[in-house]
Design a protein around this motif. Structure first.
Motif, PDB file in Angstrom:
ATOM      1  N   ASN A  97       0.844  -1.189   0.000  1.00  0.00           N
ATOM      2  CA  ASN A  97       0.000   0.000   0.000  1.00  0.00           C
ATOM      3  C   ASN A  97       0.885   1.246   0.000  1.00  0.00           C
ATOM      4  OD1 ASN A  97      -1.935   1.946   0.372  1.00  0.00           O
ATOM      5  ND2 ASN A  97      -2.572   1.255   2.388  1.00  0.00           N
ATOM      6  N   GLU A  98       1.021   1.875  -1.159  1.00  0.00           N
ATOM      7  CA  GLU A  98       1.808   3.101  -1.287  1.00  0.00           C
ATOM      8  C   GLU A  98       0.838   4.277  -1.352  1.00  0.00           C
ATOM      9  OE1 GLU A  98       3.966   2.334  -4.867  1.00  0.00           O
ATOM     10  OE2 GLU A  98       5.324   0.919  -3.898  1.00  0.00           O
ATOM     11  N   THR A  99       0.474   4.811  -0.195  1.00  0.00           N
ATOM     12  CA  THR A  99      -0.543   5.859  -0.142  1.00  0.00           C
ATOM     13  C   THR A  99      -0.067   7.172  -0.752  1.00  0.00           C
ATOM     14  OG1 THR A  99       0.150   6.343   2.116  1.00  0.00           O
ATOM     15  CG2 THR A  99      -1.759   4.930   1.854  1.00  0.00           C
ATOM     16  N   ASP A 100       1.234   7.451  -0.682  1.00  0.00           N
ATOM     17  CA  ASP A 100       1.744   8.708  -1.233  1.00  0.00           C
ATOM     18  C   ASP A 100       1.580   8.766  -2.753  1.00  0.00           C
ATOM     19  OD1 ASP A 100       2.467   9.367   1.338  1.00  0.00           O
ATOM     20  OD2 ASP A 100       4.518   8.619   1.104  1.00  0.00           O
ATOM     21  N   SER A 101       1.878   7.671  -3.423  1.00  0.00           N
ATOM     22  CA  SER A 101       1.760   7.638  -4.885  1.00  0.00           C
ATOM     23  C   SER A 101       0.425   7.056  -5.349  1.00  0.00           C
ATOM     24  CB  SER A 101       2.911   6.836  -5.485  1.00  0.00           C
ATOM     25  OG  SER A 101       2.915   5.523  -4.965  1.00  0.00           O
ATOM     26  N   LYS A 102      -0.464   6.748  -4.405  1.00  0.00           N
ATOM     27  CA  LYS A 102      -1.796   6.196  -4.699  1.00  0.00           C
ATOM     28  C   LYS A 102      -1.717   4.939  -5.569  1.00  0.00           C
ATOM     29  CE  LYS A 102      -4.650  10.123  -3.822  1.00  0.00           C
ATOM     30  NZ  LYS A 102      -5.976  10.589  -3.973  1.00  0.00           N
ATOM     31  N   LYS A 103      -0.869   4.019  -5.132  1.00  0.00           N
ATOM     32  CA  LYS A 103      -0.723   2.740  -5.831  1.00  0.00           C
ATOM     33  C   LYS A 103      -0.822   1.607  -4.823  1.00  0.00           C
ATOM     34  CE  LYS A 103       2.371   4.298  -9.494  1.00  0.00           C
ATOM     35  NZ  LYS A 103       3.711   4.146 -10.074  1.00  0.00           N
ATOM     36  N   MET A 104      -1.333   0.488  -5.301  1.00  0.00           N
ATOM     37  CA  MET A 104      -1.381  -0.729  -4.501  1.00  0.00           C
ATOM     38  C   MET A 104      -1.044  -1.910  -5.380  1.00  0.00           C
ATOM     39  SD  MET A 104      -4.496  -1.022  -1.920  1.00  0.00           S
ATOM     40  CE  MET A 104      -4.955   0.335  -0.916  1.00  0.00           C
ATOM     41  N   LYS A 105      -0.398  -2.876  -4.768  1.00  0.00           N
ATOM     42  CA  LYS A 105      -0.092  -4.117  -5.467  1.00  0.00           C
ATOM     43  C   LYS A 105      -0.566  -5.262  -4.582  1.00  0.00           C
ATOM     44  CE  LYS A 105       3.746  -6.695  -7.449  1.00  0.00           C
ATOM     45  NZ  LYS A 105       5.203  -6.754  -7.604  1.00  0.00           N
ATOM     46  N   ILE A 106      -1.398  -6.129  -5.140  1.00  0.00           N
ATOM     47  CA  ILE A 106      -1.927  -7.283  -4.409  1.00  0.00           C
ATOM     48  C   ILE A 106      -1.288  -8.529  -5.010  1.00  0.00           C
ATOM     49  CG2 ILE A 106      -3.994  -8.537  -3.736  1.00  0.00           C
ATOM     50  CD1 ILE A 106      -5.561  -5.943  -4.328  1.00  0.00           C
ATOM     51  N   TYR A 107      -0.684  -9.343  -4.166  1.00  0.00           N
ATOM     52  CA  TYR A 107       0.042 -10.508  -4.675  1.00  0.00           C
ATOM     53  C   TYR A 107       0.224 -11.539  -3.564  1.00  0.00           C
ATOM     54  CZ  TYR A 107       3.967  -8.367  -2.229  1.00  0.00           C
ATOM     55  OH  TYR A 107       4.769  -7.828  -1.267  1.00  0.00           O
ATOM     56  N   GLY A 108       0.784 -12.671  -3.914  1.00  0.00           N
ATOM     57  CA  GLY A 108       1.203 -13.672  -2.940  1.00  0.00           C
ATOM     58  C   GLY A 108       0.091 -14.558  -2.416  1.00  0.00           C
ATOM     59  N   THR A 109       0.470 -15.345  -1.425  1.00  0.00           N
ATOM     60  CA  THR A 109      -0.445 -16.307  -0.829  1.00  0.00           C
ATOM     61  C   THR A 109      -0.134 -16.464   0.657  1.00  0.00           C
ATOM     62  OG1 THR A 109      -1.322 -18.551  -1.045  1.00  0.00           O
ATOM     63  CG2 THR A 109       1.031 -18.287  -1.396  1.00  0.00           C
ATOM     64  N   SER A 110      -1.074 -16.990   1.382  1.00  0.00           N
ATOM     65  CA  SER A 110      -0.874 -17.286   2.795  1.00  0.00           C
ATOM     66  C   SER A 110      -0.537 -18.765   2.932  1.00  0.00           C
ATOM     67  CB  SER A 110      -2.155 -16.974   3.576  1.00  0.00           C
ATOM     68  OG  SER A 110      -2.102 -17.537   4.863  1.00  0.00           O
ATOM     69  N   ARG A 111       0.509 -19.063   3.671  1.00  0.00           N
ATOM     70  CA  ARG A 111       0.859 -20.473   3.894  1.00  0.00           C
ATOM     71  C   ARG A 111      -0.205 -21.176   4.723  1.00  0.00           C
ATOM     72  NH1 ARG A 111       6.966 -19.498   5.774  1.00  0.00           N
ATOM     73  NH2 ARG A 111       7.736 -18.653   3.820  1.00  0.00           N
ATOM     74  N   THR A 112      -0.828 -20.442   5.610  1.00  0.00           N
ATOM     75  CA  THR A 112      -1.816 -21.026   6.512  1.00  0.00           C
ATOM     76  C   THR A 112      -3.190 -21.168   5.869  1.00  0.00           C
ATOM     77  OG1 THR A 112      -0.659 -19.908   8.306  1.00  0.00           O
ATOM     78  CG2 THR A 112      -2.801 -20.848   8.826  1.00  0.00           C
ATOM     79  N   PHE A 113      -3.650 -20.119   5.176  1.00  0.00           N
ATOM     80  CA  PHE A 113      -5.026 -20.081   4.675  1.00  0.00           C
ATOM     81  C   PHE A 113      -5.142 -20.223   3.164  1.00  0.00           C
ATOM     82  CE2 PHE A 113      -5.005 -17.532   8.615  1.00  0.00           C
ATOM     83  CZ  PHE A 113      -5.863 -18.307   9.366  1.00  0.00           C
ATOM     84  N   GLY A 114      -4.047 -20.316   2.460  1.00  0.00           N
ATOM     85  CA  GLY A 114      -4.092 -20.434   1.011  1.00  0.00           C
ATOM     86  C   GLY A 114      -4.221 -19.075   0.341  1.00  0.00           C
ATOM     87  N   SER A 115      -4.364 -19.099  -0.958  1.00  0.00           N
ATOM     88  CA  SER A 115      -4.413 -17.860  -1.733  1.00  0.00           C
ATOM     89  C   SER A 115      -5.827 -17.294  -1.771  1.00  0.00           C
ATOM     90  CB  SER A 115      -3.935 -18.132  -3.155  1.00  0.00           C
ATOM     91  OG  SER A 115      -3.912 -16.935  -3.888  1.00  0.00           O
ATOM     92  N   ALA A 116      -5.917 -15.985  -1.647  1.00  0.00           N
ATOM     93  CA  ALA A 116      -7.205 -15.301  -1.763  1.00  0.00           C
ATOM     94  C   ALA A 116      -7.462 -14.958  -3.227  1.00  0.00           C
ATOM     95  CB  ALA A 116      -7.193 -14.026  -0.927  1.00  0.00           C
ATOM     96  N   ASP A 117      -8.693 -14.660  -3.539  1.00  0.00           N
ATOM     97  CA  ASP A 117      -9.045 -14.177  -4.868  1.00  0.00           C
ATOM     98  C   ASP A 117      -8.643 -12.699  -4.924  1.00  0.00           C
ATOM     99  OD1 ASP A 117     -10.153 -13.408  -7.253  1.00  0.00           O
ATOM    100  OD2 ASP A 117     -12.168 -14.143  -6.814  1.00  0.00           O
ATOM    101  N   HIS A 118      -7.474 -12.428  -5.515  1.00  0.00           N
ATOM    102  CA  HIS A 118      -6.935 -11.066  -5.513  1.00  0.00           C
ATOM    103  C   HIS A 118      -7.806 -10.100  -6.312  1.00  0.00           C
ATOM    104  CE1 HIS A 118      -3.605 -12.644  -3.389  1.00  0.00           C
ATOM    105  NE2 HIS A 118      -2.964 -13.156  -4.419  1.00  0.00           N
ATOM    106  N   THR A 119      -8.467 -10.589  -7.337  1.00  0.00           N
ATOM    107  CA  THR A 119      -9.354  -9.729  -8.124  1.00  0.00           C
ATOM    108  C   THR A 119     -10.539  -9.274  -7.277  1.00  0.00           C
ATOM    109  OG1 THR A 119      -8.714 -10.958 -10.097  1.00  0.00           O
ATOM    110  CG2 THR A 119     -10.670  -9.568 -10.267  1.00  0.00           C
ATOM    111  N   ARG A 120     -11.071 -10.184  -6.502  1.00  0.00           N
ATOM    112  CA  ARG A 120     -12.176  -9.832  -5.604  1.00  0.00           C
ATOM    113  C   ARG A 120     -11.709  -8.827  -4.554  1.00  0.00           C
ATOM    114  NH1 ARG A 120     -16.012 -14.254  -2.528  1.00  0.00           N
ATOM    115  NH2 ARG A 120     -17.653 -12.800  -1.960  1.00  0.00           N
TER     116      ARG A 120
END
Length: 140
Positions: A97-120
């Protein structure tokens, strides 16, 4: 006689509406959809619902700069359990979450809970007024 038969069906017709507009379900509206911090976050995509009403849930995003996703899950339970709200984890990942430049990047997975639907997750973040103008990229 037909009138009595029709009246006997009335509880079946009214019951779904009564459940849908229960005061317990109104407490879901009071839960913010997004809570994330600035910078690097681990996040969880969570489906919340009141006990017994799994059909009428709401999906929220919770993130923090913590050691693992279980810490976020514990904080979610501390927040929601006193209100009688149950949580089901849909998956996790990371948000930069880069609030200064108003950019966000969603990526990766959780080892415990698995991958989330990043598009959602992106759609939920963009619907939140704070992040409406952000450029959000998703990497699966």
């Amino acid at each position: 006689m037909k009138m009595f038969q029709s009246l006997s069906l009335l509880p079946r017709i009214v019951s779904p509406f009564r459940k849908c507009y229960s005061t317990d379900l109104i407490s879901l509206v009071g839960v913010p959809r997004v809570k994330i911090t600035k910078g690097q976050n681990r996040y969880l995509l969570v489906n919340i619902h009141t006990h017994g009403f799994t059909k009428y849930g709401r999906v929220i995003v919770r993130g923090a700069d913590v050691e693992n996703h279980l810490t976020i899950f514990d904080s979610i339970l501390e927040e929601l359990e006193p209100q009688g709200i149950c949580a089901k984890i849909l998956g996790g990942g990371r948000i930069l979450n880069e609030t200064d430049s108003k950019k966000m990047k969603i990526y990766g997975t959780s080892r415990t809970f698995g991958s989330a639907d990043h598009t959602r997750t992106r759609n939920i973040l963009q619907s939140w007024t704070t992040y409406k103008d952000f450029k959000i990229t998703v990497k699966n």
